[in-house]
Design a protein around this motif. Structure first.
Motif, PDB file in Angstrom:
ATOM      1  N   SER A 216       0.820  -1.215   0.000  1.00  0.00           N
ATOM      2  CA  SER A 216       0.000   0.000   0.000  1.00  0.00           C
ATOM      3  C   SER A 216       0.851   1.261   0.000  1.00  0.00           C
ATOM      4  N   ARG A 476      -5.401  -6.698  -0.917  1.00  0.00           N
ATOM      5  CA  ARG A 476      -6.104  -5.504  -0.455  1.00  0.00           C
ATOM      6  C   ARG A 476      -7.448  -5.343  -1.159  1.00  0.00           C
ATOM      7  N   ALA A 480     -11.192  -5.398   0.467  1.00  0.00           N
ATOM      8  CA  ALA A 480     -12.084  -4.251   0.283  1.00  0.00           C
ATOM      9  C   ALA A 480     -13.428  -4.691  -0.293  1.00  0.00           C
ATOM     10  N   TRP A 520     -14.894   2.592  -0.468  1.00  0.00           N
ATOM     11  CA  TRP A 520     -14.240   1.876   0.636  1.00  0.00           C
ATOM     12  C   TRP A 520     -13.426   2.847   1.492  1.00  0.00           C
ATOM     13  N   ARG A 521     -12.706   3.762   0.833  1.00  0.00           N
ATOM     14  CA  ARG A 521     -11.885   4.713   1.592  1.00  0.00           C
ATOM     15  C   ARG A 521     -12.737   5.602   2.482  1.00  0.00           C
ATOM     16  N   GLU A 522     -13.891   6.002   1.972  1.00  0.00           N
ATOM     17  CA  GLU A 522     -14.720   6.905   2.769  1.00  0.00           C
ATOM     18  C   GLU A 522     -15.329   6.211   3.985  1.00  0.00           C
ATOM     19  N   PHE A 524     -14.169   3.020   5.346  1.00  0.00           N
ATOM     20  CA  PHE A 524     -13.212   2.260   6.156  1.00  0.00           C
ATOM     21  C   PHE A 524     -11.832   2.906   6.223  1.00  0.00           C
ATOM     22  N   GLY A 525     -11.615   3.942   5.410  1.00  0.00           N
ATOM     23  CA  GLY A 525     -10.323   4.619   5.420  1.00  0.00           C
ATOM     24  C   GLY A 525     -10.414   5.985   6.052  1.00  0.00           C
ATOM     25  N   THR A 526      -9.604   6.907   5.566  1.00  0.00           N
ATOM     26  CA  THR A 526      -9.539   8.251   6.154  1.00  0.00           C
ATOM     27  C   THR A 526      -9.775   9.325   5.103  1.00  0.00           C
TER      28      THR A 526
END
Length: 555
Positions: A216, A476, A480, A520-522, A524-526
């Protein structure tokens, strides 16, 4: 000066360039004889082996003695200065696995050292065998009977790239995959600083076709390196087979077989470049637009093998479709643009179907499905209210076929997913994200939900087979997809209403994958709030622009 004058009896004055010219003629004759005898010997081999007793056959005594007399001259830099004909410049036309000295091509494999890292002979033999067994058939640019010693003598960078690709699935020494990639990539990049040969291009081709696992935090170098690869091939004149001498400082004596090898190398350079652009969502240059005359173009294409021609035809249709869609406009689409998009996609789908009639194997059929999927995926750029149920149904069927074909080819042993090239990674990620969108939105009523769900779950399982490390791209993306499937927020606004349109709209066919990653980022991510809301059903784009302005003010 009180020195004695001595006349040497055997001394004979001769012109240096004349001497080198005669030496070239002798070497050319010898190479042709060795190539013909090498082809006869290699045709009797059932599979590549690396033991000296199996790879070394009886040699003609006359050829052996002549080779021994010629080889020392090209190891002596004082005989052929760099300004006229250096050993490295002549390597492409003078060195082949058959023309190497006996002690290089027939002896036991030697251990090698790369930047302080020693790789044992048994590991080298095993990684070479893995490469030619699982990988080489997908891009057949190397002689499968080439031994590790012979390969190292031809090109150290090509040797280490083969070892690096082979060690990706080598179970007996998994530590090699942890220490070799960075050293091999640095060596490949430094090879551009020297004299670029055909073997340098082959090393880069293999490295870009089977790149090392990327974490990553790693940097993706495939896209810029593929463009550099294309320019290096043009620098050697591979794009103009009839004018290769115009790009060389030395005399080229290319046989028909060597011309075909150069044409195949150019074809794979174009293929990797276009596929890397497709994965990045960038418009590439179609092969038909490369500026050389029709006769040169025809000669180049006819010199390639049918398998490569088939892949290039499919990829060229996808490339031209991407350019046409980009020119039609994808940022905010009016009703006229959506109708134009339908016409374009119908035309290019017909072209893929026409080329697809030429497929001969199950692997060829997979390439047809992948090309069809890339073109049909552009349907998702349209607003939800303008979607044609038939187009969505066809898109779902194609995505299911891609995933099911991957599984079938892996189970039947026609491909090895752990040794799959990067093109297969992207080809599997796209249908999974498309099926996820179709199943998690109101589009589900237009598709076979049961088959789509089974294909999606199978695709997630295939990601695990593709994965080589815990933090690589397949691992990854598989994780996701699993989280997105179990999420109740994906493709939904905060108030629970549906958001089926694409938000990432500047990456062509790659937008489908990247848009899923954004969701996914919104969650489970930042990256909450980084991307603007999707385009709504309002064709004029007013609703989108208002949302975009509000989003910009928040930032």
């Amino acid at each position: 000066m009180d020195r004695r004058c001595i006349v040497s009896e055997p001394f004979k004055r001769e012109h240096k360039r004349k001497r080198i010219s005669e030496l070239e003629m002798r070497t050319g004759e010898l190479q042709e004889r060795l190539n013909s005898s090498g082809r006869r010997d290699s045709s009797a081999l059932s599979e590549p082996t690396w033991n000296a007793g199996n790879t070394t056959g009886p040699r003609n005594a006359e050829n052996e003695s002549r080779l021994a007399s010629v080889a020392p001259f090209f190891r002596d830099a004082t005989i052929a200065p760099v300004s006229y004909r250096s050993f490295s410049q002549a390597a492409e036309t003078l060195q082949t696995p058959e023309s190497l000295p006996h002690d290089q091509s027939g002896s036991a494999t030697l251990s090698r050292v790369l930047e302080g890292q020693t790789v044992d002979a048994k590991d080298i033999d095993a990684t070479f065998q893995i490469f030619f067994r699982d990988c080489a058939n997908l891009m057949p640019i190397l002689d499968p009977s080439m031994t590790p010693n012979a390969c190292y003598a031809l090109s150290p960078v090509l040797f280490w790239v083969i070892v690096g690709v082979g060690c990706r699935t080598y179970p007996n020494n998994p530590t090699l995959l942890g220490v070799l990639p960075s050293k091999i990539k640095a060596m490949a990049l430094l090879s551009v600083n020297g004299n670029i040969t055909l073997y340098t291009l082959q090393a880069w081709l293999i490295l870009l076709y089977w790149p090392f696992p990327k974490s990553s935090t790693g940097q993706d170098m495939i896209f810029p390196m593929s463009a550099a690869l294309l320019h290096m091939a043009m620098q050697l004149g591979l794009h103009l087979p009839s004018s290769g001498q115009d790009f060389s400082k030395v005399r080229l004596r290319l046989s028909e077989e060597e011309t075909k090898k150069r044409a195949a190398t150019w074809g794979y350079c174009m293929l990797i470049y276009q596929r890397s652009c497709l994965a990045k969502g960038m418009p590439a240059t179609p092969i038909i637009d490369i500026p050389h005359d029709q006769e040169q173009k025809r000669t180049l294409f006819q010199s390639m093998n049918p398998k490569l021609q088939f892949e290039l035809k499919l990829q060229d249709v996808v490339t031209r479709c991407s350019i046409a869609v980009s020119q039609n406009g994808v940022r905010t689409m009016s009703a006229d643009q959506e109708r134009s998009l339908d016409t374009l996609l119908g035309m290019f789908n017909a072209q893929i179907a026409s080329v697809g009639l030429e497929y001969a194997t199950d692997l060829d059929r997979l390439y047809v499905h992948l090309a069809t999927q890339s073109i049909q995926s552009f349907n998702l750029y349209k607003s939800p209210s303008a979607q044609d149920p038939t187009s969505l149904y066809d898109l779902c069927v194609t995505c299911c076929q891609v995933i099911e074909t991957f599984d079938n080819l892996d189970k039947t042993g026609q491909i090895s997913l752990p040794a799959a090239p990067i093109f297969f990674y992207h080809g599997l990620m796209m249908p999974c994200h498309i099926l996820l969108r179709l199943l998690k939105t109101s589009f589900m009523r237009y598709v076979n939900a049961d088959r789509a769900r089974s294909a999606l779950f199978l695709g997630i399982s295939l990601h695990k087979r593709l994965s080589l490390q815990n933090d690589d791209v397949p691992a990854r993306n598989g994780a996701a997809l699993t989280q997105l499937w179990n999420s109740n927020k994906v493709f939904r606004r905060p108030d629970g209403t549906e958001m089926a349109s694409l938000r990432v709209r500047g990456r062509l066919a790659g937008s489908n994958v990247l848009d899923g990653i954004v969701w996914w980022r919104e969650e489970f991510g930042t990256f909450m709030g980084i991307y603007p809301p999707p385009i709504g059903d309002n064709r004029s784009g007013t609703h989108y622009l208002e949302d975009f302005d509000a989003w910009a003010v928040m930032l």
